[in-house]
Design an enzyme around this catalytic site. Structure first.
Site, mmCIF file in Angstrom:
data_model
loop_
_atom_site.group_PDB
_atom_site.id
_atom_site.type_symbol
_atom_site.label_atom_id
_atom_site.label_comp_id
_atom_site.label_asym_id
_atom_site.label_seq_id
_atom_site.Cartn_x
_atom_site.Cartn_y
_atom_site.Cartn_z
ATOM 1 N N HIS A 17 -10.908 3.235 -11.880
ATOM 2 C CA HIS A 17 -12.159 3.554 -11.186
ATOM 3 C C HIS A 17 -13.286 3.782 -12.215
ATOM 4 O O HIS A 17 -14.654 3.118 -11.803
ATOM 5 C CB HIS A 17 -11.908 4.905 -10.545
ATOM 6 C CG HIS A 17 -10.934 4.774 -9.427
ATOM 7 N ND1 HIS A 17 -10.002 5.763 -9.308
ATOM 8 C CD2 HIS A 17 -10.657 4.166 -8.457
ATOM 9 C CE1 HIS A 17 -8.978 5.460 -8.058
ATOM 10 N NE2 HIS A 17 -9.594 4.712 -7.579
ATOM 11 N N LYS A 41 -5.356 9.918 6.542
ATOM 12 C CA LYS A 41 -4.734 9.405 5.369
ATOM 13 C C LYS A 41 -4.360 10.610 4.641
ATOM 14 O O LYS A 41 -5.061 11.366 4.345
ATOM 15 C CB LYS A 41 -5.640 8.522 4.482
ATOM 16 C CG LYS A 41 -4.865 7.430 3.701
ATOM 17 C CD LYS A 41 -5.971 6.407 3.092
ATOM 18 C CE LYS A 41 -5.391 5.622 2.223
ATOM 19 N NZ LYS A 41 -6.249 4.798 1.529
ATOM 20 N N ARG A 90 -7.813 -5.776 -9.007
ATOM 21 C CA ARG A 90 -6.789 -5.706 -10.059
ATOM 22 C C ARG A 90 -5.995 -7.007 -9.896
ATOM 23 O O ARG A 90 -5.450 -7.684 -11.323
ATOM 24 C CB ARG A 90 -5.991 -4.570 -10.086
ATOM 25 C CG ARG A 90 -6.829 -3.321 -10.443
ATOM 26 C CD ARG A 90 -6.114 -2.032 -9.956
ATOM 27 N NE ARG A 90 -6.075 -2.225 -8.367
ATOM 28 C CZ ARG A 90 -5.707 -1.143 -7.633
ATOM 29 N NH1 ARG A 90 -5.291 -0.010 -8.351
ATOM 30 N NH2 ARG A 90 -5.954 -0.981 -6.492
ATOM 31 N N SER A 128 -4.049 5.155 -8.563
ATOM 32 C CA SER A 128 -3.818 6.693 -8.320
ATOM 33 C C SER A 128 -2.401 7.025 -7.913
ATOM 34 O O SER A 128 -1.825 8.049 -8.514
ATOM 35 C CB SER A 128 -4.756 7.227 -7.146
ATOM 36 O OG SER A 128 -6.116 6.838 -7.490
HETATM 37 P P1 ADP Z 1 -6.152 3.283 -5.280
HETATM 38 O O1 ADP Z 1 -5.561 4.134 -4.339
HETATM 39 O O2 ADP Z 1 -5.804 1.761 -5.136
HETATM 40 O O3 ADP Z 1 -6.055 3.632 -6.753
HETATM 41 P P2 ADP Z 1 -8.764 3.795 -3.999
HETATM 42 O O4 ADP Z 1 -8.726 3.467 -2.805
HETATM 43 O O5 ADP Z 1 -9.237 4.977 -4.729
HETATM 44 O O6 ADP Z 1 -7.585 3.251 -4.887
HETATM 45 O O7 ADP Z 1 -9.821 2.480 -4.571
HETATM 46 C C1 ADP Z 1 -11.121 2.386 -4.723
HETATM 47 C C2 ADP Z 1 -11.585 1.172 -5.367
HETATM 48 O O8 ADP Z 1 -11.135 1.071 -6.860
HETATM 49 C C3 ADP Z 1 -10.515 -0.158 -4.830
HETATM 50 O O9 ADP Z 1 -11.817 -0.973 -4.872
HETATM 51 C C4 ADP Z 1 -9.627 -0.448 -5.698
HETATM 52 O O10 ADP Z 1 -9.343 -1.824 -5.967
HETATM 53 C C5 ADP Z 1 -10.492 0.070 -7.123
HETATM 54 N N1 ADP Z 1 -9.570 0.571 -8.050
HETATM 55 C C6 ADP Z 1 -8.581 1.511 -7.838
HETATM 56 N N2 ADP Z 1 -7.837 1.282 -9.346
HETATM 57 C C7 ADP Z 1 -8.523 0.328 -10.045
HETATM 58 C C8 ADP Z 1 -8.334 0.030 -11.443
HETATM 59 N N3 ADP Z 1 -7.266 0.345 -12.071
HETATM 60 N N4 ADP Z 1 -9.074 -0.842 -12.048
HETATM 61 C C9 ADP Z 1 -10.169 -1.283 -11.188
HETATM 62 N N5 ADP Z 1 -10.542 -0.891 -9.802
HETATM 63 C C10 ADP Z 1 -9.481 -0.147 -9.314
#
Ligand code: ADP
Length: 159
Positions: A17, A41, A90, A128
């Site tokens: 992130h 959620k 990703r 995450s």
């Molecule tokens: P997640 O539960 O998939 O980690 P979130 O709902 O918090 O994610 O994701 C928010 C945004 O961050 C989304 O656009 C997701 O694709 C992106 N994201 C999450 N992890 C990564 C990563 N490792 N690299 C790049 N973008 C990411």
């Protein structure tokens, strides 16, 4: 002033992130990381905890701030005079969902664009959920999350 919203669950924020937030911060005047406050959620961290962890992780970025919302993200973007949403991509499997979301958001608010960025390869496999699973099994997550997130995860999971 070109402002962009980076929405997500951030349960908790990871280095993947942060990589996206840093890339967006180098291209736009201001980035608002927006923590989705969706009671339906199930998350490990409360919205306040998730905000605090983002805040502590972005101290080195002076044009990035954190906020949370429970309204539609395009409406939040309009209220904050942002021009676009940024999302991380990703893999191909992210693509289908993200494509649909981007089109739906554009249908709701044509003036708000969605921009996609790819993280550094070393974060491509990171999310995450995986970080929480590794932490719960006492694996080393230090390469995947900021130190403050690692500490908070350990205390939350009683490790
Ligand atoms: P997640 O539960 O998939 O980690 P979130 O709902 O918090 O994610 O994701 C928010 C945004 O961050 C989304 O656009 C997701 O694709 C992106 N994201 C999450 N992890 C990564 C990563 N490792 N690299 C790049 N973008 C990411």
């Amino acid at each position: 002033m070109k402002k962009i919203i980076y929405p997500g669950t951030f349960d908790p924020i990871t280095n993947g992130h942060l990589d996206i937030a840093e890339r967006a911060a180098s291209l736009f005047d201001h980035v608002i990381i927006t923590v989705a406050n969706n009671p339906k959620k199930k998350s490990l961290f409360t919205v306040e905890e998730r905000i605090d962890l983002v805040q502590a992780s972005i101290k080195h970025l002076n044009n990035v701030s954190v906020s949370s919302t429970n309204v539609l993200i395009v409406n939040f973007a309009k209220e904050n005079e942002a021009i676009a949403l940024i999302r991380g991509l990703r893999s191909i499997s992210d693509f289908e969902y993200e494509f649909q979301m981007a089109l739906m958001n554009r249908s709701l608010a044509p003036e708000i664009s969605t921009i996609f960025m790819m993280p550094d390869e070393k974060y491509m496999h990171l999310n995450s959920t995986v970080v929480k699973e590794i932490a719960a099994l006492e694996g080393d997550i230090s390469a995947y999350v900021p130190a403050i997130v690692e500490a908070k995860l350990k205390s939350k999971l009683n490790i």
